[in-house]
Design an enzyme around this catalytic site. Structure first.
Site, PDB file in Angstrom:
ATOM      1  N   GLY A   1       0.895  -1.205  -0.046  1.00 51.52           N
ATOM      2  CA  GLY A   1      -0.152  -0.087   0.025  1.00 51.52           C
ATOM      3  C   GLY A   1       0.813   1.556  -0.105  1.00 51.52           C
ATOM      4  CB  SER A   2       4.243   2.297  -0.661  1.00 53.06           C
ATOM      5  OG  SER A   2       4.529   1.539  -2.107  1.00 53.06           O
ATOM      6  CG  ASN A   3       1.939   3.153  -5.808  1.00 53.66           C
ATOM      7  OD1 ASN A   3       2.343   4.193  -6.278  1.00 53.66           O
ATOM      8  ND2 ASN A   3       2.728   1.970  -5.977  1.00 53.66           N
TER       9      ASN A   3
ATOM     10  CB  ILE B   1     -12.227  -4.857 -12.045  1.00 53.21           C
ATOM     11  CG1 ILE B   1     -11.011  -4.688 -11.482  1.00 53.21           C
ATOM     12  CG2 ILE B   1     -13.454  -4.254 -11.654  1.00 53.21           C
ATOM     13  CD1 ILE B   1     -10.623  -4.383  -9.762  1.00 53.21           C
TER      14      ILE B   1
ATOM     15  CG  ASN C   1      -4.004  -1.366 -12.760  1.00 51.50           C
ATOM     16  OD1 ASN C   1      -3.971  -1.544 -11.437  1.00 51.50           O
ATOM     17  ND2 ASN C   1      -3.596  -2.147 -13.383  1.00 51.50           N
TER      18      ASN C   1
ATOM     19  CG  HIS D   1       1.263  -3.463 -15.458  1.00 53.11           C
ATOM     20  ND1 HIS D   1       0.629  -4.631 -14.828  1.00 53.11           N
ATOM     21  CD2 HIS D   1       2.054  -3.708 -16.442  1.00 53.11           C
ATOM     22  CE1 HIS D   1       1.410  -5.593 -15.287  1.00 53.11           C
ATOM     23  NE2 HIS D   1       2.307  -4.733 -16.167  1.00 53.11           N
TER      24      HIS D   1
HETATM   25  C1  GAR Z   1       3.040  -1.324  -7.573  1.00 58.91           C
HETATM   26  O1  GAR Z   1       4.306  -1.358  -8.233  1.00 58.91           O
HETATM   27  C2  GAR Z   1       2.206  -1.544  -8.610  1.00 58.91           C
HETATM   28  O2  GAR Z   1       2.440  -0.901  -9.869  1.00 58.91           O
HETATM   29  C3  GAR Z   1       2.136  -3.055  -8.716  1.00 58.91           C
HETATM   30  O3  GAR Z   1       2.070  -3.492  -7.384  1.00 58.91           O
HETATM   31  C4  GAR Z   1       2.850  -2.594  -6.606  1.00 58.91           C
HETATM   32  C5  GAR Z   1       2.159  -2.310  -5.330  1.00 58.91           C
HETATM   33  O4  GAR Z   1       2.952  -1.695  -4.532  1.00 58.91           O
HETATM   34  N1  GAR Z   1       0.801  -3.536  -9.526  1.00 58.91           N
HETATM   35  C6  GAR Z   1       0.707  -4.445 -10.345  1.00 58.91           C
HETATM   36  O5  GAR Z   1       1.461  -5.127 -10.602  1.00 58.91           O
HETATM   37  C7  GAR Z   1      -0.622  -4.727 -10.974  1.00 58.91           C
HETATM   38  N2  GAR Z   1      -0.573  -5.676 -12.117  1.00 58.91           N
HETATM   39  P1  GAR Z   1       2.619  -0.759  -3.370  1.00 58.91           P
HETATM   40  O6  GAR Z   1       1.662  -1.931  -2.462  1.00 58.91           O
HETATM   41  O7  GAR Z   1       3.725  -0.604  -2.191  1.00 58.91           O
HETATM   42  O8  GAR Z   1       1.605   0.227  -3.535  1.00 58.91           O
END
Ligand code: GAR
Length: 195
Positions: free
Chosen positions: A15-17, A91, A105, A107
């Site tokens: 969940g850092s994003n 989804i 989303n 990616h």
């Molecule tokens: C992120 O790098 C995002 O782009 C990726 O998961 C990570 C989550 O990091 N998403 C995917 O791979 C979707 N196909 P976070 O939980 O630290 O935000």
């Protein structure tokens, strides 16, 4: 015309994003993060939500795939857009139909390369490394009924070195995510609602 827009963030893990997006929009008047949803009961994003004082909701995979219980919560909370920030489930069509062009989303690669089922997180960075690519990046796109297939609204690139490890590639990509994901959300929503 609406005066403000509510976002729900869906995240499956760290969940850092999600946290970065919450912080970005905290001082904002017209776009607000209302809530965080997860399909993992022990996802670290739940601790972040707690710390950030954002309501959070857990659902299991079956509830997500069948029935309208998640949709009912989203409607009750007046959610306008769904932001997928590290959310790993496909989804379902009831959400896609309820939020046309309103599910965004991120990616962690340059789509259309390295997308599709099973391509998430380090799996993506490993594939990029094994292919020997000299660049990677991020793709921010609208969500349709196929994995990683909707219209791309933003991409950014980073240079890779042959010596980069998977975690070094991930760090370069995360840096782009933190820099650009909130701004891309802001631009897209402002164009749709406030211009
Ligand atoms: C992120 O790098 C995002 O782009 C990726 O998961 C990570 C989550 O990091 N998403 C995917 O791979 C979707 N196909 P976070 O939980 O630290 O935000």
């Amino acid at each position: 015309m609406k005066t403000s827009v509510n976002l729900a963030i869906f995240a499956s893990g760290n969940g850092s994003n999600a946290e970065n997006i919450v912080k970005y929009f905290t001082p904002y008047n017209t776009i607000r993060v209302d809530s965080i949803f997860t399909n993992k009961v022990d996802a670290y994003v739940l601790e972040r939500a707690n710390r950030l004082d954002i309501p959070s909701f857990y659902f299991n995979n079956t509830d997500f795939r069948t029935g309208d219980s998640i949709l009912e919560i989203l409607h009750a909370r007046h959610i306008d857009y769904i932001i997928l920030a590290g959310f790993l489930l496909k989804i379902p069509s009831n959400l896609i139909m309820a939020y046309p062009q309103k599910i965004i989303n991120i990616h962690p690669a340059l789509l259309p390369k390295y997308g599709g089922k099973g391509m998430y997180g380090d799996n993506v960075h490993r594939a990029v490394k094994e292919a020997g690519d000299s660049k990677s990046g991020i793709s921010i796109h609208l969500v349709n009924e196929h994995y990683d297939d909707g219209a791309i609204i933003f991409q950014a690139q980073c240079k890779l070195e042959p010596s980069d490890t998977i975690s070094q590639i991930a760090a370069k990509v995360h840096k782009l995510e933190y820099q650009y994901f909130p701004i891309a959300i802001e631009d897209y929503i402002n164009k749709q609602n406030f211009s």
